[in-house]
Each structure stands twice: as structure tokens, then as C-alpha cells.
Scaffold this active site. Sequence first.
Site, short mmCIF file in Angstrom:
data_model
loop_
_atom_site.label_atom_id
_atom_site.label_comp_id
_atom_site.label_asym_id
_atom_site.label_seq_id
_atom_site.Cartn_x
_atom_site.Cartn_y
_atom_site.Cartn_z
N HIS A 37 33.90 -8.97 10.66
CA HIS A 37 34.55 -7.49 10.10
C HIS A 37 34.21 -7.77 8.91
O HIS A 37 34.35 -8.13 7.67
CB HIS A 37 35.84 -8.20 10.61
N GLU A 53 48.98 2.32 26.19
CA GLU A 53 48.69 0.45 25.71
C GLU A 53 49.52 0.63 25.46
O GLU A 53 50.25 -0.12 24.07
CB GLU A 53 47.64 0.29 24.62
N ARG A 109 45.23 -10.04 9.50
CA ARG A 109 46.38 -9.94 8.54
C ARG A 109 46.32 -11.03 8.10
O ARG A 109 47.49 -11.49 7.08
CB ARG A 109 47.09 -8.68 7.86
N HIS A 164 40.15 -11.20 12.23
CA HIS A 164 40.46 -10.31 11.33
C HIS A 164 41.62 -10.23 11.15
O HIS A 164 42.13 -9.28 10.36
CB HIS A 164 39.80 -9.21 11.53
N ASP A 201 49.12 0.06 18.63
CA ASP A 201 49.60 -0.60 17.09
C ASP A 201 48.88 -0.51 16.19
O ASP A 201 49.24 -1.16 15.24
CB ASP A 201 49.33 -2.07 17.69
N GLU A 240 51.16 -5.11 13.06
CA GLU A 240 51.07 -4.19 14.40
C GLU A 240 52.40 -4.39 15.67
O GLU A 240 52.04 -3.00 15.77
CB GLU A 240 50.15 -5.41 15.41
C1 UD1 Z 1 42.99 -2.60 11.09
C2 UD1 Z 1 43.84 -2.72 11.88
C3 UD1 Z 1 44.72 -3.81 13.26
C4 UD1 Z 1 43.28 -3.60 13.94
C5 UD1 Z 1 41.92 -3.84 13.33
C6 UD1 Z 1 40.43 -4.10 14.73
C7 UD1 Z 1 46.22 -2.19 10.98
C8 UD1 Z 1 47.12 -1.96 9.62
N1 UD1 Z 1 45.06 -3.00 11.13
O1 UD1 Z 1 42.89 -3.49 10.55
O2 UD1 Z 1 45.17 -3.56 13.82
O3 UD1 Z 1 43.70 -4.67 14.96
O4 UD1 Z 1 41.65 -2.65 12.55
O5 UD1 Z 1 39.73 -4.21 13.24
O6 UD1 Z 1 45.84 -0.92 11.30
N2 UD1 Z 1 36.09 -1.91 6.35
C9 UD1 Z 1 34.81 -1.73 6.08
N3 UD1 Z 1 33.89 -0.95 6.56
C10 UD1 Z 1 34.86 -0.66 8.61
C11 UD1 Z 1 36.24 -1.13 8.89
C12 UD1 Z 1 36.55 -1.43 8.10
O7 UD1 Z 1 34.15 -1.65 5.27
O8 UD1 Z 1 34.42 0.07 9.09
C13 UD1 Z 1 36.56 -2.69 5.21
C14 UD1 Z 1 37.45 -1.67 4.36
O9 UD1 Z 1 37.54 -2.61 2.75
C15 UD1 Z 1 38.62 -1.55 5.00
C16 UD1 Z 1 39.16 -2.87 4.81
O10 UD1 Z 1 38.32 -3.22 5.94
O11 UD1 Z 1 39.74 -0.77 3.65
C17 UD1 Z 1 40.27 -2.90 6.14
O12 UD1 Z 1 40.46 -2.27 7.18
P1 UD1 Z 1 42.05 -2.17 7.62
O13 UD1 Z 1 41.66 -1.20 8.86
O14 UD1 Z 1 42.89 -1.52 7.06
O15 UD1 Z 1 41.82 -3.21 8.26
P2 UD1 Z 1 41.24 -4.66 9.77
O16 UD1 Z 1 41.69 -5.61 9.06
O17 UD1 Z 1 41.08 -3.61 10.12
N1 UDP Z 2 33.89 -5.60 19.34
C1 UDP Z 2 32.88 -4.79 19.12
N2 UDP Z 2 31.52 -5.58 18.31
C2 UDP Z 2 31.66 -6.65 17.33
C3 UDP Z 2 33.30 -7.20 17.79
C4 UDP Z 2 33.68 -6.49 19.20
O1 UDP Z 2 32.69 -3.24 19.53
O2 UDP Z 2 30.95 -6.88 16.72
C5 UDP Z 2 34.40 -5.02 20.16
C6 UDP Z 2 35.16 -5.72 21.72
O3 UDP Z 2 34.11 -5.85 22.16
C7 UDP Z 2 36.97 -5.13 21.22
C8 UDP Z 2 36.88 -4.31 20.62
O4 UDP Z 2 35.91 -4.75 19.25
O5 UDP Z 2 36.65 -3.99 22.34
C9 UDP Z 2 37.69 -5.55 19.34
O6 UDP Z 2 37.74 -4.83 17.78
P1 UDP Z 2 38.79 -5.73 17.18
O7 UDP Z 2 38.14 -7.11 17.05
O8 UDP Z 2 38.65 -5.65 15.76
O9 UDP Z 2 40.20 -5.28 17.06
P2 UDP Z 2 41.87 -5.98 18.35
O10 UDP Z 2 40.45 -6.34 19.46
O11 UDP Z 2 42.10 -6.86 17.60
O12 UDP Z 2 42.78 -4.35 17.57
#
Ligand code: UD1
Ligand code: UDP
Length: 383
Positions: free
Chosen positions: A256, A124, A225, A223, A102, A138
Amino acid sequence: MSENIKIKKVMFAFGTRPEAIKMAPLIKAFREEKNFKTSVCVSAQHREMLDQVLNIFDIKPDFDLNIMKPDQDLFDVTTKVLVGMKKVLNDYNPDIIFVHGDTTTTCACSLAAFYKKIKVAHIEAGLRTGNIYSPWPEEANRKITGVLANYHFAPTSTSENNLLRENINKENILVTGNTVIDALFLVLEKIEKSSSLKNRIIRTISNQYELTDDRKIILVTGHRRENFGHGFRNICNALKTIAENNPDFDIVYPVHFNPNVQKPVKEILSNCKNIHLIDPLSYECFIYLMSRAFFIITDSGGIQEEAPSLGKPVLVMRESSERPEAIQAGTVKLVGTDYLQIIEESQKLIDDKNQYNKMSKAYNPYGDGKASAKVLSFIKSIL
Ligand code: UD1
Ligand code: UDP
């Protein structure tokens, strides 16, 4: 005769940590098949958190859109993935693209594939809350992907039924279980078999906070939104109170990298003695820490699916869930972002043995670890 077999080009496209974890076992299964040429395209919607997973599962992307910028918004992610995928698909033209779940990468990759009339396989598929603002964005991402996909791999019969209600043809749906269980089992087996890996994991975690046998762990992640702002401040204030009321517990929170998460968490929780704010952990380290945790507080989707297999109670900081299976079984409970409810439900798990035992029975509604094999066998039958 083997020279008559046409090699099919299969592409896996994803961009965030959870997609990578859940696609990794599938990529492994497809790479073992000689009739498929398997490629991996990452958007790098996440960067460090994605690369952590790619390293663990030894995946080297063939294409990397490298789109991550600090604190970018949904318009940025969507447009950059769409434009990036246009070039990849024009140059490479796979027979089928696998997308997962998603995220905005998933939705934009599906749209790009649709514009090129390339088949889309959705892993999924079919999870629904029925509210397009929760989880946001999502729920809508997953529905849009469902409209564009040709094949739908649903983790449970509940998700299959959601798709059938949306008039998706039953022949194009397969219930497989969730590939996260495949990934979880792969990693648990690896840790079980190697004491040197286990020691390395313990050393890595201990570099961030002192892991000791005599203190119970409450593991936290967050994390979403839709929780940014008020919701996140409530969550942090509740964690602070739980920590103050329970000095024998360690709250461990791998934070995160999203700045909207980092800021409130660090502002409110940095100076609490028994709260440990650490960097996101590698998948192996996280699974190990989850296996050591007393219970888990999270808003993550993947963790809700993994924890019941490990017999760990989960309090979920969401108002609604697209994963009703473990809630119905009683191992996962929704607590929203309400300050008092998070504190009360946590305290019940700490004080009430019966409540804890009820929620900590090992239960696995999300599959038997063979989801990837089922997907592979289906794709072999249609490609
Ligand atoms: C995204 C997904 C969410 C998923 C989550 C898993 C969307 C809209 N959101 O949310 O569905 O559950 O990932 O974690 O697709 N950033 C870093 N380094 C990283 C990752 C993120 O610095 O490795 C920071 C950056 O500033 C980036 C911000 O996090 O711009 C947001 O990342 P983004 O992927 O847009 O949203 P998530 O909250 O991570
Ligand atoms: N996870 C990880 N390291 C962390 C936190 C979570 O590897 O520090 C793993 C966790 O076991 C799960 C996945 O990341 O498989 C979940 O990711 P996240 O919470 O970012 O996204 P979501 O599941 O909400 O989409």
C-alpha cells in the site's frame, strides 16, 4: 407517458480503492437505467490506487475533489471532503447520494449530504465490531454514516440485525449481499473469457516479480491504521521468519502507498530472497494472483470477503472483525499482529493438509453477485 417521467439525479460519492471496486458494479447497473441521471464524484482520498480501479471499470468521474496529499491525517481528509462536497452539492443538488462502507470520505460525504437535506443511501451498512477503536477510525465512520443515512443496504442478516439493534427502521434496510462479489464475478468472467487479457495480466505481474508455476504463493496485504508502529513491525518480522523457514514459498506483498506502511515494510523486508515487495496491483491482476495463491495473510476487509469465494484460506491480522461470517464458517481466522501467532498459523497451513483443506473449502457468505440489481430495484421502488 415517457415525457412525464422525472429523471432522478443519483450521485455516487467515494474516494478510496475498495469503495471504487465495490461501487463499480452499482454504477454500471444505474447507468443502464434511462430514468436515472447517474453521476460520480470522487474525493480522491486515494489517487493512483483509485485511478487504477476507475480505469479497469471505465468510470470517468463527473466531479473530482482531488484531495490526496502525502501522509495526510484524518482532520485533513475530513475537512477537505466536507468543503469540497459543499460546492459540488450546491452546484449539482442530486436527489440521492450513495456512499459506501466506512472510510472518512464516506462519513464526510454523508454529513455534507445531511447538511443539504439530500437523501443518503449507505452501501455495506451495519457491519460492527462494537469497539470504536478497532478498526480505527472505520467503526465510528460506519456508525456515524448509519445515523445520517436514509436507506441501509446490509450485506448479510448479521449486519441487518446490528442495524435493527440500533433502532433503524426495518423498512429502510435491505439485505443484498456485498457488491464486492458482483465486482469479483465481473472480473473473473472477463479473465475467463479472454486469454489475451489473462496473458496481459501475467505479463504485468511478471514485470514486478517472476511468476512461476512451480512455486507456491503466500499473498500479503496490510494497511490498517491501528496496526501502525509496533503492530506493523511484528507483522514484517513474522513474514521474514515465515520466508526463511519456507524457502520453497514466495511471499508476494503489493505494498500500500501509505508511507506508514511503506517505511517499515521496506526497512524490514527489502533484502529477503523469497519476499517480493511490489506496487499495488490493478484489480484484475490482484484477483488473478489471489486465484493463484496458496493462502492469504491480510488485514483488509474486502479481501476477507473475496477470498472465501475463491476457496483461499485467509489469516487476518486484526484483533476483532466486523465480518464474522467467514470466521464462523472456518475459512478465515483472526491472528492479530502477534509475531508468534502469525508464524504458527501460517506454518499449520503449510504443513497440515487437514487444516488447509478445512480452511480452503469454497464458501460464500457475502452474496450471489446480484447485490447491485437488488439495490437498483429497491431505489426504483422509492424514488
Ligand atoms: C483508507 C481508509 C481505510 C481503507 C483504506 C483502503 C480512512 C480513514 N481510511 O486508508 O478505511 O480501508 O483506505 O486502502 O478512510 N497514498 C498514496 N496513493 C494512493 C493512496 C494512498 O500515495 O493512491 C498515501 C498518501 O500518502 C496518503 C496515505 O497513503 O496520504 C494515506 O491514505 P488514506 O486514504 O488517508 O489512508 P489509507 O491507509 O489508505
Ligand atoms: N486490491 C487490489 N490491488 C492490490 C491489493 C488489493 O486491487 O494490490 C483489492 C482487493 O481485491 C480488494 C480491495 O483492493 O477488493 C481491498 O482494498 P484495501 O485492502 O485497500 O481496503 P479494505 O478492503 O481494507 O478497505
